[in-house]
Design a protein around this motif. Structure first.
Motif, PDB file in Angstrom:
ATOM      1  N   GLU A 208       0.829  -1.058   0.067  1.00 54.17           N
ATOM      2  CA  GLU A 208       0.106   0.128   0.100  1.00 54.17           C
ATOM      3  C   GLU A 208       0.833   1.101   0.008  1.00 54.17           C
ATOM      4  O   GLU A 208       1.922   1.344   0.681  1.00 54.17           O
ATOM      5  N   GLY A 209       0.479   2.375  -0.805  1.00 60.00           N
ATOM      6  CA  GLY A 209       0.982   3.684  -0.713  1.00 60.00           C
ATOM      7  C   GLY A 209       0.058   4.764  -0.607  1.00 60.00           C
ATOM      8  O   GLY A 209      -0.976   4.648  -1.181  1.00 60.00           O
ATOM      9  N   GLY A 232      -3.289   3.530  -3.211  1.00 64.89           N
ATOM     10  CA  GLY A 232      -3.081   2.435  -3.922  1.00 64.89           C
ATOM     11  C   GLY A 232      -2.792   1.512  -3.278  1.00 64.89           C
ATOM     12  O   GLY A 232      -1.993   1.595  -2.592  1.00 64.89           O
ATOM     13  N   TYR A 233      -2.992   0.277  -3.599  1.00 61.80           N
ATOM     14  CA  TYR A 233      -2.794  -0.959  -3.165  1.00 61.80           C
ATOM     15  C   TYR A 233      -2.764  -2.160  -4.169  1.00 61.80           C
ATOM     16  O   TYR A 233      -3.567  -2.068  -5.156  1.00 61.80           O
ATOM     17  N   MET A 234      -1.825  -3.074  -3.891  1.00 62.52           N
ATOM     18  CA  MET A 234      -1.954  -4.537  -4.534  1.00 62.52           C
ATOM     19  C   MET A 234      -2.060  -5.494  -3.749  1.00 62.52           C
ATOM     20  O   MET A 234      -1.353  -5.566  -2.642  1.00 62.52           O
ATOM     21  N   TRP A 235      -2.914  -6.345  -3.717  1.00 63.34           N
ATOM     22  CA  TRP A 235      -3.132  -7.478  -3.145  1.00 63.34           C
ATOM     23  C   TRP A 235      -3.043  -8.806  -3.680  1.00 63.34           C
ATOM     24  O   TRP A 235      -3.580  -8.850  -4.953  1.00 63.34           O
ATOM     25  N   GLY A 236      -2.574  -9.788  -3.065  1.00 65.52           N
ATOM     26  CA  GLY A 236      -2.762 -11.229  -3.609  1.00 65.52           C
ATOM     27  C   GLY A 236      -2.586 -12.288  -2.682  1.00 65.52           C
ATOM     28  O   GLY A 236      -2.222 -12.013  -1.701  1.00 65.52           O
ATOM     29  N   ASP A 237      -3.217 -13.453  -3.050  1.00 66.91           N
ATOM     30  CA  ASP A 237      -3.223 -14.569  -1.891  1.00 66.91           C
ATOM     31  C   ASP A 237      -1.907 -15.473  -2.333  1.00 66.91           C
ATOM     32  O   ASP A 237      -1.098 -15.460  -3.326  1.00 66.91           O
ATOM     33  N   GLU A 243      -5.614  -8.419  -6.676  1.00 64.01           N
ATOM     34  CA  GLU A 243      -6.622  -7.285  -6.762  1.00 64.01           C
ATOM     35  C   GLU A 243      -5.923  -6.041  -6.503  1.00 64.01           C
ATOM     36  O   GLU A 243      -4.722  -6.125  -6.052  1.00 64.01           O
ATOM     37  N   ASN A 244      -6.174  -5.271  -7.488  1.00 63.14           N
ATOM     38  CA  ASN A 244      -5.808  -3.716  -7.448  1.00 63.14           C
ATOM     39  C   ASN A 244      -6.737  -2.636  -7.351  1.00 63.14           C
ATOM     40  O   ASN A 244      -7.622  -2.725  -7.559  1.00 63.14           O
ATOM     41  N   SER A 245      -6.117  -1.464  -6.716  1.00 68.38           N
ATOM     42  CA  SER A 245      -7.158  -0.385  -6.290  1.00 68.38           C
ATOM     43  C   SER A 245      -6.410   0.857  -6.312  1.00 68.38           C
ATOM     44  O   SER A 245      -5.187   0.896  -5.765  1.00 68.38           O
ATOM     45  N   ASN A 271     -10.090  -3.303  -9.608  1.00 65.57           N
ATOM     46  CA  ASN A 271      -9.918  -4.506 -10.251  1.00 65.57           C
ATOM     47  C   ASN A 271      -9.592  -5.673  -9.584  1.00 65.57           C
ATOM     48  O   ASN A 271      -8.594  -5.985  -8.931  1.00 65.57           O
ATOM     49  N   THR A 272     -10.558  -7.071  -9.990  1.00 68.36           N
ATOM     50  CA  THR A 272     -10.223  -8.162  -9.013  1.00 68.36           C
ATOM     51  C   THR A 272     -10.147  -9.345 -10.139  1.00 68.36           C
ATOM     52  O   THR A 272     -11.047  -9.527 -10.895  1.00 68.36           O
ATOM     53  N   LYS A 273      -9.063 -10.279  -9.788  1.00 63.13           N
ATOM     54  CA  LYS A 273      -8.867 -11.227 -10.870  1.00 63.13           C
ATOM     55  C   LYS A 273      -8.814 -12.634 -10.077  1.00 63.13           C
ATOM     56  O   LYS A 273      -8.125 -12.491  -9.006  1.00 63.13           O
ATOM     57  N   ASP A 274      -9.283 -13.478 -10.572  1.00 61.85           N
ATOM     58  CA  ASP A 274      -8.896 -15.036 -10.015  1.00 61.85           C
ATOM     59  C   ASP A 274      -9.122 -15.838 -11.355  1.00 61.85           C
ATOM     60  O   ASP A 274      -9.204 -15.344 -12.519  1.00 61.85           O
TER      61      ASP A 274
END
Length: 567
Positions: A208-209, A232-237, A243-245, A271-274
């Motif tokens: 996160e920034g 803004g953040y980038m998330w992943g499992d 997921e990006n926001s 944006n969410t992707k799987d």
């Protein structure tokens, strides 16, 4: 002739010698007579004649005839002033106090600890110091534990760097944050309805920034205030979910006497992707308002315009009205709110609430059609504060958790596509007797009425939390905390539900009761000196293993302790 001279000379010397002898005899006799007379008849005292040493003798006498006098010269100036009779008491001018000696700040610390249940703790914090115009710091934390069940363990890490600069006209602030949460799907059924011998591993990574600029407060009634923030953040499992926001927020506010005219707005891009899911979920929000702020009254009236775009497209307008009235200054205020909004759900928020989610989670927005809140707040004197409110909400697309049919130890996210009514009561209380004793408490009572679902799954009606801090002296302190949660309901499938899930089928569902729990913990710390201190904590003193989610037990009684170094 010669004989005659000799004769005369001889006679002369004989005569002179005789006279001399007679004079000496008489003088001695007379002296003896005088001494005898003085000793018997009179006493003579001579006046004192001081004899000064050579060093203090005056070489000249002072002139005593100088009788001149000094006459000073005076200049008089007469000011023509009106005589004022003022019997008022003049204001006393306070004497300026000398500058207090600055206390040496301890801005940094290192903390580490070990304990039962495989507990490990490591913390570090740093800050640059006393500079009021510039602040820069960082924080790191690691915490891990494990229980008695197979793979019942988790660990969390957090690293954050933040800063703030206060300039003449505005303030700049920002942060960079990284979080990691590692765990296993260790859910177990005590009735052996399913087998989970090899729990799968899960891990979430979050970057996160954030940056913000805001105008400084001013008493100028015509001032223009503003603020803007970007996040803004980038998330992943551990698998394929990503997921990006990016969120942009800003507002402008113009004061005109007792009124404020303003506009708040935001743009949320997500944006969410799987493997089987890809969703672009975006929101545009505009909130124009007018605010009246007078003595004891604060009213904010406006609208909330929300535009959904991306994979969802909808335009909505909601009221946005808040009011605050001061009945007794500092002691009693009443407040109310009427609003509506659209909340963009994300995998980041859902996994923060329940980390045991399965993959390919559907994302929908939750619409808060109408929400009304009313309450009171204030203080009851120094160290005593309270707040109580009642609220009613109407929600569309409320997200709920249900156990997956094929893997019951994992959870799906379903949405109550009908209208859900929520009635709640919330209370807060804070009591600080002194610096030695402080207590805070909070209670939440909530009642959900879903339109289509049988229950609001995993939504307890009662939640209570409380914290107590007691400092015996400057070195020894104690703390205690309690968390209480009422029973909740879970849904299990007897057969595979429809996919995608829309309408519940009660013929293939059964309701399971999730028992509530009480988690009580205590702690103590002892300050050895200004550098070192020790601490000890004991959690879940009642050894209650009831968990929040079905099949997931909590870690029982555990304790840990360690050392803190401050510098």
């Amino acid at each position: 002739m010669t004989l005659r001279k000799l004769l005369y000379t001889t006679v002369f010397f004989i005569t002179a010698g005789t006279l001399s002898l007679q004079a000496q005899d008489k003088k001695e006799t007379d002296t003896k007579a005088e001494d005898k007379t003085i000793a018997e008849e009179i006493e003579v005292v001579r006046p004192y004649k001081p004899v000064l040493a050579e060093a203090v003798k005056l070489r000249r006498s002072p002139d005593l005839s100088d009788i001149k006098t000094y006459k000073a010269k005076y200049n008089y100036g007469i000011t023509d002033r009106k005589l004022e009779l003022n019997a008022d008491i003049n204001k006393l001018q306070a004497q300026q106090v000398a500058d207090e000696r600055k206390e040496q700040l301890i801005n940094n610390y290192l903390k580490g600890g070990l304990g039962t249940s495989g507990t490990t703790l490591a913390e570090a914090y740093f800050n640059i110091g006393r500079d009021e115009g510039m602040q820069l710091g960082g924080f790191f934390r690691h915490f891990g534990q494990e229980g008695d069940l197979n793979a019942q363990k988790f660990n969390q890490q957090q690293l954050s760097v933040f800063g703030r600069s206060i300039l003449d006209q505005f303030t700049l602030s920002g942060k960079v944050n990284y979080q990691r949460n590692g765990l296993y799907f260790y859910g177990q059924d005590t009735d052996n309805a399913f087998i989970n011998d090899n729990p799968a591993k899960q891990a979430f990574n979050f970057f996160e920034g954030e940056g913000e600029i805001a105008s400084k407060y001013t008493t100028d009634e015509d001032a223009l205030s503003y603020a803007a923030k970007i996040n803004g953040y980038m998330w992943g499992d551990h698998y394929s979910a990503k997921e990006n926001s990016i969120v942009l927020n800003g507002y402008l506010n113009k004061r005109i006497s007792s009124f404020n005219l303003g506009l708040a707005g935001s743009v949320e891009l997500g944006n969410t992707k799987d493997q089987l899911v890809s969703v672009n979920n975006n929101l545009l929000k505009l909130n124009p308002y007018i605010r009246l702020q007078a003595k004891g009254v604060k009213i904010n009236a406006g609208i909330n315009f929300v535009q959904e775009f991306g994979d969802f497209s909808e335009t909505r307008i909601f009221p946005a009205v808040t009011a605050d009235f001061t009945l007794i200054p500092d002691y009693l205020q009443i407040f109310g709110e009427l609003k509506g909004d659209v909340h963009r759900n994300s995998l980041k928020e859902l996994t923060d609430d329940n980390p045991f989610l399965t993959n390919n989670i559907q994302i929908q927005n939750t619409v808060e059609k109408i929400s009304f809140t009313a309450g009171i707040k204030g203080t009851g004197g120094p160290g005593f504060g309270y707040k109580a409110k009642v609220y009613h909400k109407e929600l569309d697309n409320l997200p709920l958790f249900v156990n997956n049919y094929n893997s019951p130890q994992q959870f799906d996210v379903i949405y109550e596509f009908g209208k859900t009514k929520l009635l709640g009561v919330e209370g807060e209380l804070s009591v600080q007797v002194s610096n030695a004793l402080k207590w805070t408490g909070m209670i939440n009572l909530e009642s959900y009425e879903p339109d289509r679902e049988t229950e609001a799954w995993f939504k307890p009606q009662l939640r209570v939390s409380s914290n107590l801090l007691y400092n015996i002296n400057d070195k020894l302190s104690f703390n205690a905390a309690v968390a209480l949660q009422d029973d909740s309901k879970a849904k299990l499938y007897n057969a595979a539900p429809s996919s995608p899930y829309v309408v519940p089928n009660t013929d293939i569902e059964r309701v399971v009761n999730i028992k509530g729990f009480v988690d009580l913990g205590i702690g103590a710390s002892y300050k050895i000196n200004n550098k070192f201190s020790v601490f000890a904590n004991a959690n879940n003193l009642l050894n209650n293993k009831n968990g929040r989610f079905l099949y997931y037990q909590a870690i029982g009684f555990n304790g840990f302790g360690g050392l803190t170094y401050s510098f």
